[in-house]
Enzyme design. Structure first.
Site, short mmCIF file in Angstrom:
data_model
loop_
_atom_site.label_atom_id
_atom_site.label_comp_id
_atom_site.label_asym_id
_atom_site.label_seq_id
_atom_site.Cartn_x
_atom_site.Cartn_y
_atom_site.Cartn_z
N LYS A 19 0.84 -1.21 0.00
CA LYS A 19 0.00 0.00 0.00
C LYS A 19 0.87 1.26 0.00
O LYS A 19 0.68 2.16 -0.81
CB LYS A 19 -0.89 0.00 1.25
CG LYS A 19 -1.48 1.36 1.60
CD LYS A 19 -2.34 1.32 2.85
CE LYS A 19 -1.62 1.52 4.13
NZ LYS A 19 -1.39 2.91 4.58
N ARG A 77 0.46 14.43 13.09
CA ARG A 77 1.04 14.26 11.75
C ARG A 77 1.14 15.58 10.96
O ARG A 77 0.52 15.75 9.91
CB ARG A 77 0.26 13.19 10.96
CG ARG A 77 0.20 11.88 11.72
CD ARG A 77 -0.48 10.79 10.97
NE ARG A 77 0.38 10.17 9.98
CZ ARG A 77 -0.02 9.19 9.16
NH1 ARG A 77 -1.26 8.76 9.21
NH2 ARG A 77 0.81 8.67 8.30
N1 EPU Z 1 6.47 14.37 10.99
C1 EPU Z 1 6.57 15.71 11.33
N2 EPU Z 1 6.57 16.62 10.32
C2 EPU Z 1 6.50 16.27 9.01
C3 EPU Z 1 6.42 14.91 8.67
C4 EPU Z 1 6.40 13.97 9.69
O1 EPU Z 1 6.63 16.04 12.51
O2 EPU Z 1 6.51 17.17 8.14
C5 EPU Z 1 6.42 13.37 12.05
C6 EPU Z 1 5.06 12.62 12.09
O3 EPU Z 1 4.10 13.36 12.79
C7 EPU Z 1 5.43 11.33 12.76
C8 EPU Z 1 6.86 11.08 12.26
O4 EPU Z 1 7.35 12.33 11.77
O5 EPU Z 1 5.43 11.50 14.14
C9 EPU Z 1 6.98 10.05 11.17
O6 EPU Z 1 6.07 10.32 10.13
P1 EPU Z 1 6.37 9.96 8.62
O7 EPU Z 1 6.42 11.20 7.84
O8 EPU Z 1 7.55 9.04 8.56
O9 EPU Z 1 5.05 9.16 8.27
P2 EPU Z 1 4.24 9.19 6.90
O10 EPU Z 1 5.17 9.26 5.76
O11 EPU Z 1 3.17 10.20 6.98
C10 EPU Z 1 4.29 6.65 6.42
C11 EPU Z 1 3.27 5.55 6.31
C12 EPU Z 1 2.72 5.22 7.68
C13 EPU Z 1 3.90 4.82 8.57
C14 EPU Z 1 4.96 5.92 8.60
C15 EPU Z 1 6.20 5.55 9.38
C16 EPU Z 1 2.28 5.94 4.14
C17 EPU Z 1 1.06 6.21 3.36
N3 EPU Z 1 2.16 5.96 5.45
O12 EPU Z 1 3.57 7.76 6.94
O13 EPU Z 1 1.88 4.10 7.48
O14 EPU Z 1 3.42 4.61 9.88
O15 EPU Z 1 5.36 6.26 7.26
O16 EPU Z 1 6.80 4.43 8.84
O17 EPU Z 1 3.31 5.64 3.56
C18 EPU Z 1 0.11 2.62 7.95
O18 EPU Z 1 0.37 2.05 6.88
O19 EPU Z 1 -0.65 2.13 8.83
C19 EPU Z 1 0.75 3.92 8.23
C20 EPU Z 1 0.29 4.78 9.14
#
Ligand code: EPU
Length: 423
Positions: A22, A121
């Protein structure tokens, strides 16, 4: 509404494959906007999130054609679109299209994604990175408006190795003039897969999978056909389904190196785990022992497996401790597991799980995708029947989970029921 009805007490046994990832498919469905030629993605999971993201691309003038699990996207006629706030809130990665759309169109407007049930997030790293690349970005009335006459290479440092920000900025940098470096980049397999896809379209990228990524921007992108790798979070979930039911489950057609954290923790808990170049097999023939888990960015223990692992440890011998360090509130599974007889104390982001000998079936409600998976696992091991509500969350990450679990000998049915009047 649909619920999952799970009759517990059957050991899961057998061999399965999982669908394409996904999170990789969603990242690719942002990056496709960079290319003026049609691109075919193979092995795309047919889940609600990929359909919604494909639909969103159509709102920006893309032509989208599904053929089974193959999806061809033609972004040659890309134009300004005005997606609804709901669609960007519903799939957070919609917002991660901002950079690629901006690089193609010179301006773009997208609603802010907002928080969700697992945490606030924010998108500050995304916005800051794009600004360093020359974008002017304003947030007004809940919408981001971004403008850039040209996108230029930049040196970007992320305060935290965010998977999404790394993917978003790496993709955008492909159309930038000059070189971009991303320091403290995420090293998740999803980042590596995205870089492979971008390279297949002609991009020049070094260091994906390490903490420093270099993108040499401005190469001409062309059509390609790319297979989405297997979903590592599904793999972990189904291995844990084998473990919690004291069964014997193999997942084939995968990259075992993506499972290192899960495999090591399962071994520490007493499971027998065998790996070949494309398979992981988990066997459990006695009660698991309690362990400690701390979620971390890759290659640490994945936050997305934390909730299914919590369910598994409810039945382990002794007291386990799970510390969630990535999200503020990824604990919606806890009160529901407690309804099933688990003994869990939550202290902030830490769950202290005192193992019990039995769980019992109950009506439970999924608060989010991985909480839903955790409840399914608990239901498989519980005495009696468990009914899991809010199946739509589970459908966001698992293509017909009832079929996969049934193929392994679980008794799981999707049933239509009258919605409950009072919650
Ligand atoms: N964060 C910030 N600022 C930002 C971006 C992120 O503070 O600009 C923080 C977030 O709030 C969080 C941490 O950094 O506390 C990590 O977030 P990340 O950006 O790595 O997460 P994401 O890219 O939004 C993806 C997956 C998530 C998975 C995370 C971590 C997708 C669609 N989602 O989210 O997947 O938990 O990486 O590996 O790729 C899931 O599949 O259930 C899911 C939530």
């Amino acid at each position: 509404m649909n619920v999952l009805q799970i009759e517990g007490g059957f050991r899961l046994r057998g061999e399965i494959e999982v669908s394409g990832s996904k999170n990789i498919a969603l990242a690719l469905l942002s990056a496709v906007a960079l290319c003026k030629e049609p691109v075919t993605l193979r092995n795309v999971p047919r889940i609600s999130d990929t359909h919604m993201k494909a639909h969103l691309l159509e709102e920006f003038g893309a032509k989208v054609d599904w053929d089974g699990n193959n999806l061809t996207v033609d972004c040659s006629g890309l134009k300004m679109g005005y997606p609804s706030e709901e669609s960007v809130r519903a799939i957070r990665t919609s917002f991660y299209m901002l950079g690629p759309l901006l690089a193609r169109l010179g301006e773009v407007e997208l609603p802010a994604p907002g928080g969700c049930k697992i945490g606030a997030r924010p998108v500050d790293y995304h916005v800051r990175g794009l600004q360093l690349m020359g974008a002017e970005i304003e947030l007004t009335g809940g919408k981001y408006y971004a403008k850039a006459a040209r996108i230029k290479g930049a040196d970007i440092y992320l305060d935290f190795p965010s998977a999404g920000a790394t993917q978003h900025l790496m993709s955008t940098a492909v159309l930038a003039e000059g070189v971009t470096t991303i320091q403290n980049a995420a090293m998740e397999p999803e980042v590596v897969a995205l870089a492979d896809f971008l390279r297949a379209m002609g991009a020049k990228i070094e260091g994906a999978g390490t903490a420093t990524i270099t993108v040499f921007g401005g190469t001409r992108l062309h059509s390609c056909s790319f297979r989405v790798p297997a979903d590592r979070i599904q793999v972990g979930t189904f291995l844990l389904a084998g473990a919690i039911t004291e069964g014997d489950v193999s997942v084939v057609g995968i990259m075992p190196e993506d499972q290192t954290a899960v495999v090591n923790k399962l071994r520490e808990a007493g499971a027998q785990v065998e790996e070949t170049s494309e398979t992981v097999r988990v066997r459990v023939d006695r009660r698991l022992e309690a362990i400690r888990i701390r979620t971390m960015p890759h290659p640490g223990f994945p936050t997305d497996i934390q909730q299914p692992m919590a369910a598994t440890l409810t039945l382990a011998n002794g007291t386990s401790v799970i510390e969630e360090t990535i999200y503020e509130s990824r604990s919606g599974h806890v009160p529901e597991l407690v309804r099933m007889g688990a003994n869990i104390q939550s202290e902030g982001r830490t769950s202290i799980i005192h193992g019990v000998k039995r769980l019992h079936g109950a009506n439970v409600v999924a608060s989010d995708l991985r909480a839903g998976a955790a409840l399914c696992l608990a239901g498989l091991a519980a005495d009696g029947v468990t009914t899991v509500e809010n199946v739509h969350y589970i459908d966001r990450g698992y293509e017909a989970i009832e079929h996969t679990l049934s193929a392994l000998g679980g008794k799981v049915k999707r049933v239509a029921v009258e919605p409950r009047k009072v919650r």
